[in-house]
Write a protein that holds these residues in place. Structure first.
Motif, PDB file in Angstrom:
ATOM      1  N   ASP A  97      28.017  34.143  48.049  1.00 36.87           N
ATOM      2  CA  ASP A  97      28.477  34.498  49.394  1.00 36.87           C
ATOM      3  C   ASP A  97      29.998  34.586  49.508  1.00 36.87           C
ATOM      4  O   ASP A  97      30.534  34.701  50.610  1.00 36.87           O
ATOM      5  CB  ASP A  97      27.945  33.485  50.412  1.00 36.87           C
ATOM      6  N   ALA A  98      30.708  34.545  48.388  1.00 34.83           N
ATOM      7  CA  ALA A  98      32.174  34.584  48.427  1.00 34.83           C
ATOM      8  C   ALA A  98      32.665  35.945  48.915  1.00 34.83           C
ATOM      9  O   ALA A  98      32.130  36.987  48.522  1.00 34.83           O
ATOM     10  CB  ALA A  98      32.739  34.289  47.044  1.00 34.83           C
ATOM     11  N   GLU A  99      33.688  35.934  49.773  1.00 37.56           N
ATOM     12  CA  GLU A  99      34.305  37.156  50.254  1.00 37.56           C
ATOM     13  C   GLU A  99      35.469  37.516  49.340  1.00 37.56           C
ATOM     14  O   GLU A  99      36.452  36.773  49.248  1.00 37.56           O
ATOM     15  CB  GLU A  99      34.802  36.970  51.686  1.00 37.56           C
ATOM     16  N   LEU A 100      35.358  38.690  48.673  1.00 35.70           N
ATOM     17  CA  LEU A 100      36.412  39.088  47.742  1.00 35.70           C
ATOM     18  C   LEU A 100      37.764  39.217  48.421  1.00 35.70           C
ATOM     19  O   LEU A 100      38.797  38.850  47.864  1.00 35.70           O
ATOM     20  CB  LEU A 100      36.043  40.416  47.075  1.00 35.70           C
ATOM     21  N   GLY A 101      37.755  39.758  49.639  1.00 33.81           N
ATOM     22  CA  GLY A 101      39.013  39.963  50.339  1.00 33.81           C
ATOM     23  C   GLY A 101      39.774  38.684  50.565  1.00 33.81           C
ATOM     24  O   GLY A 101      41.018  38.670  50.566  1.00 33.81           O
ATOM     25  N   GLU A 102      39.037  37.578  50.750  1.00 34.39           N
ATOM     26  CA  GLU A 102      39.684  36.288  50.966  1.00 34.39           C
ATOM     27  C   GLU A 102      40.368  35.798  49.694  1.00 34.39           C
ATOM     28  O   GLU A 102      41.372  35.078  49.759  1.00 34.39           O
ATOM     29  CB  GLU A 102      38.635  35.266  51.421  1.00 34.39           C
ATOM     30  N   ILE A 103      39.855  36.220  48.531  1.00 37.81           N
ATOM     31  CA  ILE A 103      40.373  35.718  47.251  1.00 37.81           C
ATOM     32  C   ILE A 103      41.440  36.622  46.660  1.00 37.81           C
ATOM     33  O   ILE A 103      42.481  36.151  46.193  1.00 37.81           O
ATOM     34  CB  ILE A 103      39.206  35.547  46.248  1.00 37.81           C
ATOM     35  N   ILE A 104      41.221  37.945  46.704  1.00 34.26           N
ATOM     36  CA  ILE A 104      42.181  38.853  46.059  1.00 34.26           C
ATOM     37  C   ILE A 104      42.801  39.851  47.024  1.00 34.26           C
ATOM     38  O   ILE A 104      43.517  40.764  46.595  1.00 34.26           O
ATOM     39  CB  ILE A 104      41.512  39.633  44.903  1.00 34.26           C
ATOM     40  N   GLY A 105      42.537  39.714  48.328  1.00 33.56           N
ATOM     41  CA  GLY A 105      43.108  40.645  49.287  1.00 33.56           C
ATOM     42  C   GLY A 105      42.211  41.864  49.479  1.00 33.56           C
ATOM     43  O   GLY A 105      41.201  42.033  48.800  1.00 33.56           O
ATOM     44  N   ASP A 106      42.603  42.724  50.409  1.00 33.54           N
ATOM     45  CA  ASP A 106      41.769  43.864  50.786  1.00 33.54           C
ATOM     46  C   ASP A 106      42.130  45.163  50.069  1.00 33.54           C
ATOM     47  O   ASP A 106      41.483  46.179  50.259  1.00 33.54           O
ATOM     48  CB  ASP A 106      41.876  44.098  52.304  1.00 33.54           C
ATOM     49  N   ASP A 107      43.183  45.134  49.266  1.00 32.69           N
ATOM     50  CA  ASP A 107      43.594  46.340  48.545  1.00 32.69           C
ATOM     51  C   ASP A 107      42.571  46.674  47.472  1.00 32.69           C
ATOM     52  O   ASP A 107      42.308  45.861  46.585  1.00 32.69           O
ATOM     53  CB  ASP A 107      44.964  46.108  47.904  1.00 32.69           C
TER      54      ASP A 107
END
Length: 577
Positions: free
Chosen positions: A351-361
């Protein structure tokens, strides 16, 4: 000195460099002297760690400073007409400042805070010496191993000297219930490498027991504690931490400082002792809080995951220290000798949100590897891994620590594909990642029987790896082993042969040079195996009796012979074997 956020922001809003002392309620046997810090240099925040400050005839340093504020003290150091001394929790405190500022500026800060090491050893300040000889200094400022190291060697670091682990003298209770002495040699003018000392000997001579006692004597702040049964260092070693590694199913080392029952009170600095093996505390995936101790294959995977992330943390924290090596770059260099890979990565929770970890770019998604797998329920699922690479400044570390699948361990990728590891490669990876992740300056790495799951080639690579890490971080190692392959990589004065005799335990150094020496000669000296009948020798003697002469046996065996057997047969015929 600051105790609330509003006051902190007021100080931080000022221009220029600033070092703030924050409030902490930590109690050391009735003394409250600990101050976490906030530091800004050249507009950048720097993590220096905490510092302890002891004021003459005071038990609560923060309360004392608060009272001074009410008496119109402006909150800046030095404080006139007050006798006090300080010790940073980590020796890197001033190493950071020396690399960020001019050396004299770092020295001025140490003098303003009245650093005990500088005042006592460099200036021989009488007022500081008086405070060093007090209960508050012994029970609070010197309670932690890292603080002891800061006091012992901080003056050298402030003076720009290089530090290193000295020779160690350790007394332990042997298998005969006598006290024996082990003299570890790390300092030498010889060009041969002295970073590793080795304990070797037959089973049952007490090698692991000696290591276990060494660990307990290091953790226990009172060297005369009755449960140590006389085991002690003399003098106390100039170490910042002890790291123990043992993947034996029979080891019984403490898993952490909280696992040491002789401690009267928990230590603040949990990092002064770290253990890596198949035993460890279970970490909740949600709270990340350690609970009960368990023995599981998930433990080394979890430790490796946490250690890889810690390498990233340390690379960012210590990036300003010129002499501090890049841990992730070192990791890639060392592991490449055993594993063909491009990058190491950490598995994410579903359920990890990628944007929270590496940003939205979207560009940053190049840091993510995606694999389709079959889950425990038989359903197809997507696994995602985040690459942990040298120089990475994209990853949100706090979010990664929160959403990493710890029991997924560390994965390796080559050309976008996951690299499958053998059991030996996996253990080699565990040792390298874990030791590197927790490594501090002036560490002692204790390894028990590394050859258990390593074939001879990986053994040699393990020793080579260890030498590189130790050299990079000014640290040393003690290895207990049965492997003569390991001994061959160490000078004889660093090889300690344990032997049970009629007079008790005898500890000797080989009378010949072991570094690069002959394996058979080392084995014969250590294990006395020339006196042990070998199955292949008995078989050769039977053949010699059947055929009468060595030449007849050699002719019979023909191409199945090697040079060593030919030599043995001729020697047997002459009665020389």
């Amino acid at each position: 000195m600051s105790s609330n956020k509003e006051l902190q922001q007021r100080w931080l809003s000022k221009k220029g460099d600033v070092l703030l002392l924050l409030y902490d309620r930590w109690d050391d046997f009735g003394y409250k002297t600990r101050f976490p810090t906030l530091c800004r240099v050249n507009g950048e925040e720097v993590e220096l760690g905490a510092i302890r400050i002891l004021f003459d005839q005071q038990h609560a340093s923060h309360t004392f400073l608060a009272n001074l504020r009410e008496q119109d003290w402006d909150g800046t150091f030095p404080i006139d007409d007050v006798n006090y001394i300080s010790v940073p929790e980590e020796i890197t405190f001033y190493e950071h400042l020396r690399d960020l500022l001019e050396p004299q500026d770092a020295l001025d800060i140490a003098r303003a805070l009245r650093d005990a090491s500088h005042l006592v050893f460099s200036l021989e300040d009488e007022r500081a010496i008086q405070l060093v000889d007090t209960e508050g200094f012994r029970t609070s400022l010197q309670r932690e191993r890292s603080s002891q190291n800061s006091f012992a060697d901080g003056w050298r670091k402030l003076g720009g000297q290089e530090l290193g682990v000295s020779d160690l003298q350790f007394t332990f209770r042997d298998t005969f219930d006598d006290l024996s002495e082990l003299a570890l040699k790390f300092v030498s003018r010889s060009p041969l490498p002295h970073d590793i000392n080795v304990i070797i000997g037959p089973n049952g001579v007490g090698k692991s027991s000696a290591l276990r006692q060494m660990i307990r004597a290091w953790i226990q702040p009172k060297p005369d504690h009755p449960e140590l049964e006389g085991a002690h260092f003399d003098p106390r070693p100039n170490l910042s931490q002890l790291v123990a590694v043992s993947y034996s199913p029979f080891e019984r080392f403490p898993v952490d400082t909280d696992d040491e029952p002789t401690l009267e009170k928990a230590l603040k600095d949990k990092g002064i002792y770290r253990f890596f093996g198949f035993r460890g505390r279970h970490l909740s995936q949600n709270t990340r809080r350690p609970t009960s101790i368990r023995n599981s294959l998930a433990v080394p995977r979890t430790n490796a995951c946490l250690s890889l992330i810690q390498c990233l943390v340390d690379d960012r924290r210590y990036s300003t220290i010129k002499a501090w090596a890049n841990k992730l770059r070192t990791l890639e260099k060392v592991l490449s000798s055993a594993i063909d890979f491009d990058t190491a990565a950490v598995k994410l929770q579903q359920d990890a949100e990628l944007g929270e970890i590496i940003g939205d770019d979207p560009f940053d998604e190049a840091q993510v590897f995606k694999l389709n797998t079959i889950g425990a329920d038989g359903e197809e699922q997507l696994e995602r891994y985040v690459a942990i690479s040298p120089g990475d400044d994209v990853i949100n570390i706090a979010a990664l620590q929160k959403h990493a699948d710890l029991e997924g361990g560390v994965a390796f990728f080559r050309d976008g594909n996951r690299v499958e590891l053998s059991s030996g490669q996996r253990l080699f990876c565990y040792i390298v990642v874990n030791v590197l992740g927790v490594m501090r300056r002036n560490s002692l790495v204790v390894v028990d029987e590394p050859e258990l799951f390593l074939h001879p080639t990986l053994e040699i690579q393990f020793v080579s790896m260890l030498k590189q890490l130790l050299r990079t971080y000014g640290s040393k190692a003690l290895v207990a082993t049965h492997s003569v392959v390991t001994v061959r990589e160490v000078p004889s004065r660093c090889v300690h042969v344990f032997e049970n005799t009629d007079d008790g335990l005898r500890i000797t150094n080989p009378p010949f040079e072991t570094f690069g020496g002959d394996v058979q000669r080392i084995s014969s000296y250590v294990f006395g195996d020339r006196a042990v009948s070998k199955p292949h020798e008995a078989w050769l003697k039977d053949l010699l009796r059947q055929h009468g002469t060595a030449n007849a046996v050699i002719e019979e065996l023909d191409e199945d012979l090697n040079e060593e057997i030919i030599i043995q047969l001729n020697a047997m015929e002459r009665g020389k074997w």
